[in-house]
Design a protein around this motif. Sequence first.
Motif, PDB file in Angstrom:
ATOM      1  N   UNK A 380      -0.220  -3.479  10.212  1.00 40.33           N
ATOM      2  CA  UNK A 380       0.670  -4.636   9.923  1.00 40.33           C
ATOM      3  C   UNK A 380      -0.095  -6.071   9.532  1.00 40.33           C
ATOM      4  N   UNK A 384      -0.113  -7.802   6.133  1.00 43.62           N
ATOM      5  CA  UNK A 384       0.299  -9.335   5.923  1.00 43.62           C
ATOM      6  C   UNK A 384      -0.897  -9.997   5.504  1.00 43.62           C
ATOM      7  N   UNK A 387      -0.943  -9.845   2.016  1.00 46.09           N
ATOM      8  CA  UNK A 387       0.262 -10.376   1.386  1.00 46.09           C
ATOM      9  C   UNK A 387       0.021 -11.884   1.374  1.00 46.09           C
ATOM     10  N   UNK A 388      -0.378 -12.419   2.268  1.00 48.15           N
ATOM     11  CA  UNK A 388      -0.746 -13.987   2.154  1.00 48.15           C
ATOM     12  C   UNK A 388      -1.691 -14.112   1.152  1.00 48.15           C
ATOM     13  N   UNK A 398      -0.762  -8.589  -7.158  1.00 48.17           N
ATOM     14  CA  UNK A 398       0.303  -8.602  -5.965  1.00 48.17           C
ATOM     15  C   UNK A 398       1.351  -7.771  -6.211  1.00 48.17           C
ATOM     16  N   UNK A 399       1.570  -6.868  -5.137  1.00 46.05           N
ATOM     17  CA  UNK A 399       2.730  -5.618  -5.147  1.00 46.05           C
ATOM     18  C   UNK A 399       2.388  -4.855  -6.304  1.00 46.05           C
ATOM     19  N   UNK A 401      -0.560  -1.375  -6.840  1.00 48.58           N
ATOM     20  CA  UNK A 401      -1.350  -0.359  -6.353  1.00 48.58           C
ATOM     21  C   UNK A 401      -2.593  -0.735  -5.871  1.00 48.58           C
ATOM     22  N   UNK A 476       0.936   0.461   4.406  1.00 46.68           N
ATOM     23  CA  UNK A 476       1.412   1.047   3.241  1.00 46.68           C
ATOM     24  C   UNK A 476       2.952   0.607   2.966  1.00 46.68           C
ATOM     25  N   UNK A 477       3.567   0.469   4.007  1.00 47.62           N
ATOM     26  CA  UNK A 477       4.901   0.039   3.710  1.00 47.62           C
ATOM     27  C   UNK A 477       4.950  -1.478   3.412  1.00 47.62           C
ATOM     28  N   UNK A 478       3.859  -2.543   3.838  1.00 47.13           N
ATOM     29  CA  UNK A 478       3.913  -3.667   3.320  1.00 47.13           C
ATOM     30  C   UNK A 478       3.578  -3.712   1.853  1.00 47.13           C
ATOM     31  N   UNK A 479       2.425  -3.160   1.470  1.00 45.72           N
ATOM     32  CA  UNK A 479       1.659  -3.176   0.447  1.00 45.72           C
ATOM     33  C   UNK A 479       1.862  -2.295  -0.873  1.00 45.72           C
ATOM     34  N   UNK A 480       2.521  -1.178  -0.351  1.00 44.21           N
ATOM     35  CA  UNK A 480       2.697  -0.444  -1.430  1.00 44.21           C
ATOM     36  C   UNK A 480       4.030  -1.015  -2.488  1.00 44.21           C
ATOM     37  N   UNK A 481       3.676  -0.831  -3.894  1.00 49.27           N
ATOM     38  CA  UNK A 481       4.736  -1.690  -4.793  1.00 49.27           C
ATOM     39  C   UNK A 481       6.054  -1.246  -4.549  1.00 49.27           C
ATOM     40  N   UNK A 482       7.107  -1.854  -4.829  1.00 51.24           N
ATOM     41  CA  UNK A 482       8.403  -1.351  -4.778  1.00 51.24           C
ATOM     42  C   UNK A 482       8.680  -0.378  -5.587  1.00 51.24           C
ATOM     43  N   UNK A 484       7.639   2.602  -4.727  1.00 53.09           N
ATOM     44  CA  UNK A 484       6.350   3.764  -4.573  1.00 53.09           C
ATOM     45  C   UNK A 484       6.426   4.148  -3.115  1.00 53.09           C
TER      46      UNK A 484
END
Lengths: 528, 352
Positions: A380, A384, A387-388, A398-399, A401, A476-482, A484
């Motif tokens: 996590x 994050x 993401x930052x 961003x978002x 693969x 994977x949950x945070x970084x995988x593109x919507x 996917x």
Amino acid sequence: MRQLSFWRVSGWRWLLRGAAAAVLALVLLPLCYLLVRASEAGPAALQLLFEARTLRVLARSVALALAVPLLSALLAVPLAWLTTRTDLPLRRMWAVVTALPLVIPSYIFAYLLVSVLGPRGLLQQLLQPLGIERLPDIEGFPGALLALTLLCYPYVLLTVRAALLSVDPALEEAGRSLGLSPWRTFVRITLPLLRPALAGGGVLAALYTLRDFGAVSVMRYGTFTRVIYIQYQSAFDRSGAAVLALMLVALTIGLQALELNTRGRARYHRGHAAAKRKPMLVHLGRWRWPALLLCAAVALLGVGMPAAVLLFWLVRGLTLGTPLPALWNATGNSVYVCLVAAPLALLGALPLALIAGRQRSGSGRLVERVAYSAFALPGIVVGLALVFFGARYVPAIYQSVFLLQAGYLILFVPEAFGALRAALGSVNPSLMEAGRTLGRAPAQVLRSVTLPLMRNGVLAALAIVFLTAMKELPATLILAPPGMGTLATSIWGAVTQAYFAAAALPAVLLIGISSVPLAIFTLREAYQ
Amino acid sequence: MKIVGFRKALLVGFLAAGCLVSGCVSGAPDASGTALSAPPVASGEVVLYSGREESLVAPLLVKFTAATGIPVKVKYGSTAELAATLLEEGSRSPADVFWAQDPGGLGAVAAADLLATLPQTTLGLVPMNFRSARGDWVGVSGRARVVVYNTNKVLPADLPPDMWGFTEPQWMGRIGWAPGNGSFQVMVTAMRKLWGEEKTRAWLQAMIANDAKEYPKNTPLVQAVANGEIEVGFSNHYYLLQISKEAGTGLAAANYFLPGGGPGSLVMVAGVGQLATAPNSANAQRFIQYLLEPAAQGYFAQDTFEYPLIAGVEIAPGLQPLASLNIAALGVGDLIDTRGTVDLLQDVGALE
């Protein structure tokens, strides 16, 4: 003799350094993010550092991170020895099966362990006719230790087995011919030769233990990862979580110092260009029965039990007509991202391993420490952090693969590094030097001498990264593109809401797919 | 020979990886599974961050797209992870809609001023106590707190009318709870509102004194009640229904709605909000509106056993109607201080 230009030698050196610096910079990104967020906590951060509760968390994390590798070594050394050096019946099968727990995601494994071994779990129901009404609780330290040891001992098993296969049998034969018993030969000659493998595998096991969230959360054992998650989940407190994560990094660095000390200054490669040959197999005789019992017990707990429960869920769901999810996309996505992640992590780790492995100097050690420093960070935090930085500075990827792959690179470079570092340690440097004196450029020596000699390490790195990436969840949950989804996210989504049949199918697929490279690697390594 | 083969294999591997990396620039991995057949829709697509699980959301999205022609792309995760992601993204988020499991996640995102105000036509569909007072998010389905009890060991008549009753020593060693669970924490937040800090602390300490067994979350907790490991557990109403459905047989467990009111008689909502920076706000609002239409509300009621929040939708068989429950008089705004609750739980030692 042909003279190499200055550029071909020093250019190579700078290329290596540049690549290493780029990878290390990426690995250090999460640390920068943590410093940014922790600095926002202000004086509260210091307060958090010295709370009695934080110190208890520290003590628990240390206890687990020491106990898991220790117990793993106790399991892994006999198993590695039995499957490489003895005439154990069905040796190849045991070699594959005993490595398999590595492919099982911890959040599933711990959950299954509790549902089987819990106070009123499946085992108790089997024992009910004998009048056993409940079994002792396994949650807390014993449960976390059991789950994580079964999941992590393959790290030690793989490195120790590789070392056993590369040890020069002449050393052991010399011991025997000088009158040592087989047991004393093992204790006085083989075991000391396994030290770097034990330390390397042990560090991987310890750091994985610190990073893992699934097992400690199911077993409710409050280590750093669990407490960091609680900060995010319940309090949405990113600064508090960052302070705790920085403490975790400090702990990681402390543990590494331990490992570097055990390795010392000894050399472990073959003394001279001895031809590689196979050692004599030890005849087990009557001892094969207890040996088989050990293998079977470990395989039953680590592989048989989870497989049986998953299949039970699946069959029960099918007979009840529960609709099962279509998983073509999730399977394709999982295999695709992991097939890319494994060679990327290998490429990223190679310059680090070459520098750390060839230089006993300060810079070699520094590379090693930095490479491992972020290894224990929970997914996590890595997610994050990207993401930052991703949303702020590289919105174009961003978002996508690419950012997911960057996250995997940060998470898995240390694993690939560990495997390569161990393989490089058992290669005699004089072989590379011979290549250089014969007029080859450094890049040519790497290609034609070093890499082929460490091919088992390269394959180990590829296999381990592939299967760890397959089961990776939080980043994977945070970084995988919507849009996917992967197999790991499918399992997680179903199991949190008690959709057991829907969780079993992706779990079986994930375990099946990850088993393939592991089995190929194991068989190739030991019996080529 | 083997060495050459190995090198070739390695080379091929890297080349393949390179192709894959470059392939994904051109959109090789078909993530949505729909993009191949449908024409590319660049602007119309709604990007949803869903803290609710895929098995629940995905079938509903198929219906939504069929009804409106608007495609949806989803990022699934836990509510807390997605809330943290939205907070890190700030104004750069690609998300249009955030669908959260609990008010806490929405509250954290709303507090950072990341949510837009929803139109009154949407807000008006849902009772006041199930939506944000500022109008920046709205509940879409409800979950009741219940006491799950083992029907072989406990009679409903023996159960207390409210949560305080479980402090009695007769419950020693018979209770299970999940202090790390978000819904449980919302209930404790309600306790702090209704009872005050001191009484809440006393209740937590009494639970610990009564040796309440801790579970990581609701699913194993409810299962432990059903197999008799514990006799009562504090949970949400729908876990038992889902686990019975999976097991295919009747379980030795039943839901008990505390009749005496108070913080144990709570209805919590899962809700949605639209990001202030939503690239596609018109379709985002259409989506939120859809979740409150009878089709979607009926789906929540029948397929996930939750309570619909608009009037006139039938609830799942075996559920007590919302109107018959003695619901605690609290607004959603009263339930978002999970941070204070976590501090309290940690302070009494219920949580690490």
